[in-house]
Design an enzyme around this catalytic site. Structure first.
Site, PDB file in Angstrom:
ATOM      1  N   LYS A 170       0.819  -1.215   0.000  1.00 36.80           N
ATOM      2  CA  LYS A 170       0.000   0.000   0.000  1.00 36.80           C
ATOM      3  C   LYS A 170       0.857   1.271   0.000  1.00 36.80           C
ATOM      4  O   LYS A 170       0.431   2.317  -0.457  1.00 36.80           O
ATOM      5  CB  LYS A 170      -0.960  -0.019   1.177  1.00 36.80           C
ATOM      6  CG  LYS A 170      -2.013  -1.111   0.993  1.00 36.80           C
ATOM      7  CD  LYS A 170      -3.055  -1.146   2.083  1.00 36.80           C
ATOM      8  CE  LYS A 170      -4.124  -2.180   1.776  1.00 36.80           C
ATOM      9  NZ  LYS A 170      -3.623  -3.563   1.907  1.00 36.80           N
TER      10      LYS A 170
HETATM   11  C1  PLP Z   1      -4.294  -4.662   1.291  1.00 44.45           C
HETATM   12  C2  PLP Z   1      -3.479  -5.880   1.108  1.00 44.45           C
HETATM   13  C3  PLP Z   1      -3.829  -6.875   0.161  1.00 44.45           C
HETATM   14  C4  PLP Z   1      -5.088  -6.807  -0.673  1.00 44.45           C
HETATM   15  O1  PLP Z   1      -5.057  -5.757  -1.606  1.00 44.45           O
HETATM   16  P1  PLP Z   1      -6.335  -5.424  -2.477  1.00 44.45           P
HETATM   17  O2  PLP Z   1      -6.034  -4.174  -3.194  1.00 44.45           O
HETATM   18  O3  PLP Z   1      -7.453  -5.284  -1.505  1.00 44.45           O
HETATM   19  O4  PLP Z   1      -6.528  -6.561  -3.388  1.00 44.45           O
HETATM   20  C5  PLP Z   1      -2.988  -7.969   0.003  1.00 44.45           C
HETATM   21  N1  PLP Z   1      -1.875  -8.105   0.755  1.00 44.45           N
HETATM   22  C6  PLP Z   1      -1.513  -7.187   1.678  1.00 44.45           C
HETATM   23  C7  PLP Z   1      -0.286  -7.419   2.485  1.00 44.45           C
HETATM   24  C8  PLP Z   1      -2.291  -6.041   1.881  1.00 44.45           C
HETATM   25  O5  PLP Z   1      -1.924  -5.137   2.807  1.00 44.45           O
END
Ligand code: PLP
Length: 502
Positions: A150
């Site tokens: 993120k």
């Molecule tokens: C948020 C997150 C995901 C999922 O991402 P999406 O955009 O909701 O598909 C997968 N792995 C980690 C470590 C995350 O923080």
């Protein structure tokens, strides 16, 4: 970059400087005056005003409940994509995002922004590739300040907020609820920013120690952590209620940075180009395996294909909360309860970003998307028409992995390569392997979190406690700052009112 024909034809040429009602575009058309080009955004439900990038950034959700997407996809030719090879990550990011911010105040110095955004990353490649087997690669998306993917979007989006708000002379208050990764990434992206105050609610005692400390040890006066005596759902409900209170929303200039914000998707498109270019695109197609919850990450990959990147397949990996895998198996989206797993950031009931794929697959028919979303709300399910579903299956396939399998895969990967992977990444690796694609196709699995973020599962699978990277090594010695509040909307609102700098 080739501006798509139909953008010209749709008359979205607008003058810069925020006068969309100017007659200059019309005059320009008659007099053949060159006009600066601005990309417009439309809602997936077709009943919200078209906006430019800056408004889409600040607005988040469209007023009709839909999500914003570009009115038409910008497209690169194969030669243009080939010419991107060799750029460093910040330069590539600026090139990929430029068409999407056309008409924005960010256009002027986009590469300055991306350089600053990725300067905090601890690997000089920003998103390095590691090789697990002959045609099997990991794209490491955990070298940002909070060790999860993120950061790759939010570090850029935090700067975008600041620059757009400064240009407008205004400020915003971000409120959000988190069960883990999103809160810390949003805090790291906005700490110390002059035009932003951020309030993050987390359920007291229900996040992991690493996750909580990543939020509560940030010492910046615009960052406010609230530990709520309740569950994650209580936190989420209070955030929704704050947005629903139009007076409060307007008074506080409320904004959100959740994964439905278009700017986050846009910034994620970059690493699809980055990874594919490193294994031979655009001269040969590649496959991506993506551990997914909200469908935000993998939708960014879909956008890359719309822009011209040749991708043969997206393998969507789910944990036991497998609504997406069930969808790709049946064509029906059906809601079930959420169960906690070893990969908590994918513990979702519904994948909100799937609506964006739906919009594209249904011929950009907002009314049709609206009908399906209404059905989902009423009956917890919808079915996509056969033609659209079959078209999706050409590009997407879903596979699931439960917790026992997740531990098994973490152990296997460690044994065969010496590499520690986190539980989310393990779901992606497994999905990629069982998809049984042409072995000549380079397969890129997105490693979405650092193993040290989920040490218990990694230790259980390998016997090794993964150490935190240098930059966070003293996380457990740092001082925590947070305010504990009861599960009471009025008290939380009063706290926000009192502490936002207005
Ligand atoms: C948020 C997150 C995901 C999922 O991402 P999406 O955009 O909701 O598909 C997968 N792995 C980690 C470590 C995350 O923080």
């Amino acid at each position: 970059m080739r501006v798509p024909r139909h953008i010209h034809g749709n008359g979205v040429w607008l003058p810069l400087g925020g006068q969309p009602r100017s007659i200059r575009p019309l005059l320009g058309a008659f007099l053949f005056l060159p006009e600066p080009y601005a990309l417009r955004y439309v809602s997936t439900r077709g009943r919200a005003p078209e906006l430019g990038f800056d408004d889409v950034l600040l607005t988040g959700l469209a007023t009709d409940g839909g999500l914003y997407v570009p009115a038409a996809w910008p497209r690169f030719s194969a030669a243009e994509i080939a010419a991107l090879a060799g750029l460093d990550y910040p330069a590539l990011a600026a090139r990929i995002m430029a068409p999407f911010v056309a008409g924005s105040v960010l256009e002027k110095d986009l590469e300055g922004l991306t350089r600053e955004a990725y300067s905090t990353f601890t690997h000089s490649a920003v998103a390095p590739l590691t090789q697990l087997a002959a045609n099997d690669w990991l794209v490491e998306l955990f070298h940002g300040p909070t060790l999860a993917f993120k950061d790759y979007a939010l570090q850029a989006v935090g700067l975008m907020f600041d620059r757009v708000l400064k240009a407008r002379g205004s400020r915003i208050t971000i409120v959000g609820a988190t069960s883990g990764d999103t809160g810390s990434a949003a805090i790291e992206a906005t700490k110390g920013r002059a035009a932003v105050d951020i309030f993050i609610l987390h359920p007291e005692g229900r996040t992991s120690d690493v996750q909580r400390r990543q939020m509560t040890t940030v010492a910046a006066s615009n960052v406010h952590n609230i530990a709520v005596k309740g569950t994650f759902d209580d936190c989420q409900d209070m955030v929704k209620a704050m947005f629903a209170d139009t007076t409060f929303r307007a008074d506080m200039n409320l904004s959100a940075v959740n994964s439905i914000n278009w700017a986050r998707i846009m910034a994620q498109v970059v690493y699809y180009f980055w990874a594919a270019l490193h294994v031979g695109a655009p001269h040969r197609p590649v496959a991506f395996s993506v551990p997914t919850g909200n469908f935000g990450n993998v939708f960014a990959g879909f956008v890359a294909t719309r822009m011209g990147l040749p991708v043969a397949k997206f393998i969507v990996g789910s944990n036991s909360n497998d609504i997406l895998t069930r969808y790709f198996e049946t064509g029906a989206m059906t809601m079930e309860g959420v169960q906690p797993t070893l990969s908590p950031s994918m513990d979702i009931q519904i994948s909100s970003n799937f609506e964006r794929l739906l919009f594209d697959s249904l011929g950009r028919d907002g009314a049709a998307v609206s009908r399906l979303m209404d059905g989902l709300k009423q009956s917890g399910a919808y079915t996509v028409n056969d033609a659209a579903y079959r078209e999706m299956l050409k590009l997407f396939v879903g596979h699931r992995l439960d917790d026992a399998g997740t531990k098994r895969v973490i152990g296997e990967v460690y044994k065969s390569t010496g590499q520690l992977i986190d539980p989310h990444t393990a779901v992606g690796v497994h999905a990629g392997r069982v998809a049984k694609l042409d072995p000549a196709l380079p397969r890129l699995t997105l490693a979405t979190a650092h193993p040290a973020k989920f040490p218990a599962a990694v230790k259980a699978a390998t016997g090794i406690h993964p150490p935190l990277p240098q930059a966070l090594a003293d996380l457990f010695e740092r001082t925590e700052r947070f305010t504990t509040l009861p599960n009471d909307l009025d008290q939380v609102k009063a706290f926000v009112r009192k502490n936002a700098r207005r």
